[in-house]
Design a protein around this motif. Structure first.
Motif, mmCIF file in Angstrom:
data_model
loop_
_atom_site.group_PDB
_atom_site.id
_atom_site.type_symbol
_atom_site.label_atom_id
_atom_site.label_comp_id
_atom_site.label_asym_id
_atom_site.label_seq_id
_atom_site.Cartn_x
_atom_site.Cartn_y
_atom_site.Cartn_z
ATOM 1 N N TYR A 81 41.144 86.841 -22.394
ATOM 2 C CA TYR A 81 40.619 87.848 -23.003
ATOM 3 C C TYR A 81 41.009 88.856 -24.186
ATOM 4 C CZ TYR A 81 38.978 86.918 -17.377
ATOM 5 O OH TYR A 81 39.048 85.816 -16.437
ATOM 6 N N PHE A 82 41.878 88.079 -24.925
ATOM 7 C CA PHE A 82 41.149 88.579 -26.321
ATOM 8 C C PHE A 82 41.271 88.415 -27.205
ATOM 9 C CE2 PHE A 82 44.160 91.150 -22.845
ATOM 10 C CZ PHE A 82 44.180 93.131 -24.133
ATOM 11 N N THR A 83 40.874 88.140 -28.068
ATOM 12 C CA THR A 83 40.645 87.432 -29.584
ATOM 13 C C THR A 83 41.428 87.065 -30.239
ATOM 14 O OG1 THR A 83 39.295 88.820 -30.614
ATOM 15 C CG2 THR A 83 37.788 87.952 -29.048
ATOM 16 N N THR A 84 41.162 86.465 -30.972
ATOM 17 C CA THR A 84 41.904 86.371 -32.929
ATOM 18 C C THR A 84 42.161 87.618 -33.185
ATOM 19 O OG1 THR A 84 40.512 85.069 -33.060
ATOM 20 C CG2 THR A 84 42.439 84.058 -32.679
ATOM 21 N N ASP A 128 40.743 80.048 -21.884
ATOM 22 C CA ASP A 128 41.264 81.462 -22.969
ATOM 23 C C ASP A 128 42.322 80.095 -23.487
ATOM 24 O OD1 ASP A 128 39.164 82.868 -23.551
ATOM 25 O OD2 ASP A 128 40.174 84.532 -22.208
ATOM 26 N N TYR A 129 42.841 79.993 -22.056
ATOM 27 C CA TYR A 129 44.620 79.296 -22.707
ATOM 28 C C TYR A 129 44.351 77.997 -23.524
ATOM 29 C CZ TYR A 129 47.642 82.104 -20.457
ATOM 30 O OH TYR A 129 48.150 83.549 -19.733
ATOM 31 N N ARG A 167 36.992 77.230 -28.193
ATOM 32 C CA ARG A 167 36.479 78.497 -27.347
ATOM 33 C C ARG A 167 36.724 78.789 -26.225
ATOM 34 N NH1 ARG A 167 34.288 82.132 -31.224
ATOM 35 N NH2 ARG A 167 33.366 81.688 -33.665
ATOM 36 N N GLY A 168 37.935 79.545 -26.128
ATOM 37 C CA GLY A 168 37.159 79.955 -24.792
ATOM 38 C C GLY A 168 36.689 80.283 -23.682
ATOM 39 N N VAL A 169 35.284 80.948 -24.828
ATOM 40 C CA VAL A 169 34.122 81.420 -24.200
ATOM 41 C C VAL A 169 33.771 80.177 -24.009
ATOM 42 C CG1 VAL A 169 34.110 83.823 -25.379
ATOM 43 C CG2 VAL A 169 33.336 81.853 -26.044
ATOM 44 N N GLN A 170 33.620 79.043 -24.557
ATOM 45 C CA GLN A 170 32.594 78.007 -23.744
ATOM 46 C C GLN A 170 33.193 77.577 -23.226
ATOM 47 O OE1 GLN A 170 33.491 76.046 -27.208
ATOM 48 N NE2 GLN A 170 31.813 76.708 -28.316
ATOM 49 N N VAL A 222 30.704 75.107 -18.987
ATOM 50 C CA VAL A 222 31.504 73.224 -18.831
ATOM 51 C C VAL A 222 31.836 73.572 -17.886
ATOM 52 C CG1 VAL A 222 31.084 72.768 -20.763
ATOM 53 C CG2 VAL A 222 33.351 73.401 -20.241
ATOM 54 N N GLY A 223 32.200 75.174 -16.713
ATOM 55 C CA GLY A 223 32.299 74.749 -15.015
ATOM 56 C C GLY A 223 34.416 74.581 -15.078
ATOM 57 N N ILE A 224 35.096 75.230 -16.491
ATOM 58 C CA ILE A 224 36.097 75.503 -16.796
ATOM 59 C C ILE A 224 36.391 76.531 -16.254
ATOM 60 C CG2 ILE A 224 38.161 75.726 -18.842
ATOM 61 C CD1 ILE A 224 36.621 73.511 -19.223
ATOM 62 N N ASP A 225 37.417 77.482 -14.999
ATOM 63 C CA ASP A 225 37.996 78.647 -15.289
ATOM 64 C C ASP A 225 38.277 80.228 -16.922
ATOM 65 O OD1 ASP A 225 38.601 80.959 -14.059
ATOM 66 O OD2 ASP A 225 40.301 81.120 -15.097
ATOM 67 N N ARG A 226 37.811 80.698 -16.673
ATOM 68 C CA ARG A 226 38.109 81.904 -18.106
ATOM 69 C C ARG A 226 39.111 81.891 -18.388
ATOM 70 N NH1 ARG A 226 35.163 86.000 -21.544
ATOM 71 N NH2 ARG A 226 36.922 85.757 -22.910
#
Length: 237
Positions: free
Chosen positions: A136-139, A71-72, A56-59, A63-67
């Protein structure tokens, strides 16, 4: 049939079955058979599937990954699920096309609206992967947008519960299910059906949503035949 063309939204988590992550082959095949029953009735079917069983992109930020990067990564997870579903559908003798929100030419066609509609008209099941191609867009938003673009009659949101409840039925035994709701009522009651962007898109374009239990055999077939299953959300109640 009540509907000619549908957009089926499935969560990635649903593919886990009883596992804690990944894809359960039995659940995948079950979904393929449910979709085949509806498709055999002559219904045109498009599908959007999430990627929460993988990433999940929001996760990402946790863990320190750019949002945006996260998301990609989440979008790529939806492509993995879409490829798995495509394989299961074809194993059950259905013709499919997988279309991506961004270019992954080795495994997906790029999303082109007219081409997607033409595939549906030819009886192919179209699976939309990689979201809308933007962070920034969900499924859920992808499902609403693609449904509007292909002029689907309804968005069918397949979940593990049989509709929208006054509270979480898995936590509150007194929760009761709504048979129908208006978009306005859902707003006012703060019911968590879809994210706000997705929900607003459906409301503004008068596109009904049905939330139903995808895990119950025959539910999808009953829905496309016009039987009352799950909770129907429309512009007017």
């Amino acid at each position: 049939m009540k509907y000619k063309r549908i957009l089926l939204k499935l969560s990635g988590e649903a593919l886990m079955g009883d596992n804690s992550y990944g894809i359960d082959p039995q659940r995948l095949d079950q979904y393929a058979q449910e979709i085949k029953r509806a498709h055999d009735l002559g219904i045109e079917i498009a599908i959007v599937i999430g990627g929460g069983n993988i990433f999940r992109g929001v996760q990402a930020e946790k863990v320190g990954i750019d949002r945006v990067q996260g998301d990609y990564m989440g979008m790529l997870a939806t492509v993995i699920n879409a490829m798995a579903l495509q394989s299961a559908l074809e194993k059950n003798n259905m013709y499919t096309r997988l279309m991506s929100g961004f270019k992954i030419e080795s495994v997906c066609e790029p999303f082109i609206r007219r081409r997607a509609v033409r595939h549906l008209e030819k009886g192919r099941i179209v699976i939309f992967g990689a979201g809308i191609g933007n962070p920034y867009f969900t499924t859920d938003s992808t499902a609403s947008l693609r449904a509007i673009e292909i002029e689907a009659d309804v968005v069918l949101k397949g979940t593990r519960v049989d509709g929208v409840y006054t509270a979480d039925p898995e936590k509150d035994p007194k929760a009761t299910r709504y048979n129908t709701l208006s978009f306005q009522e859902a707003y006012e009651k703060n019911l968590n059906i879809m994210d706000m962007t997705a929900f607003t898109l459906c409301q503004e374009n008068n596109l009904p949503i049905i939330v139903f239990d995808m895990n119950k055999t025959g539910n999808l077939e009953k829905l496309v035949k016009g039987e009352e299953v799950g909770t129907l959300i429309t512009a007017k109640n």
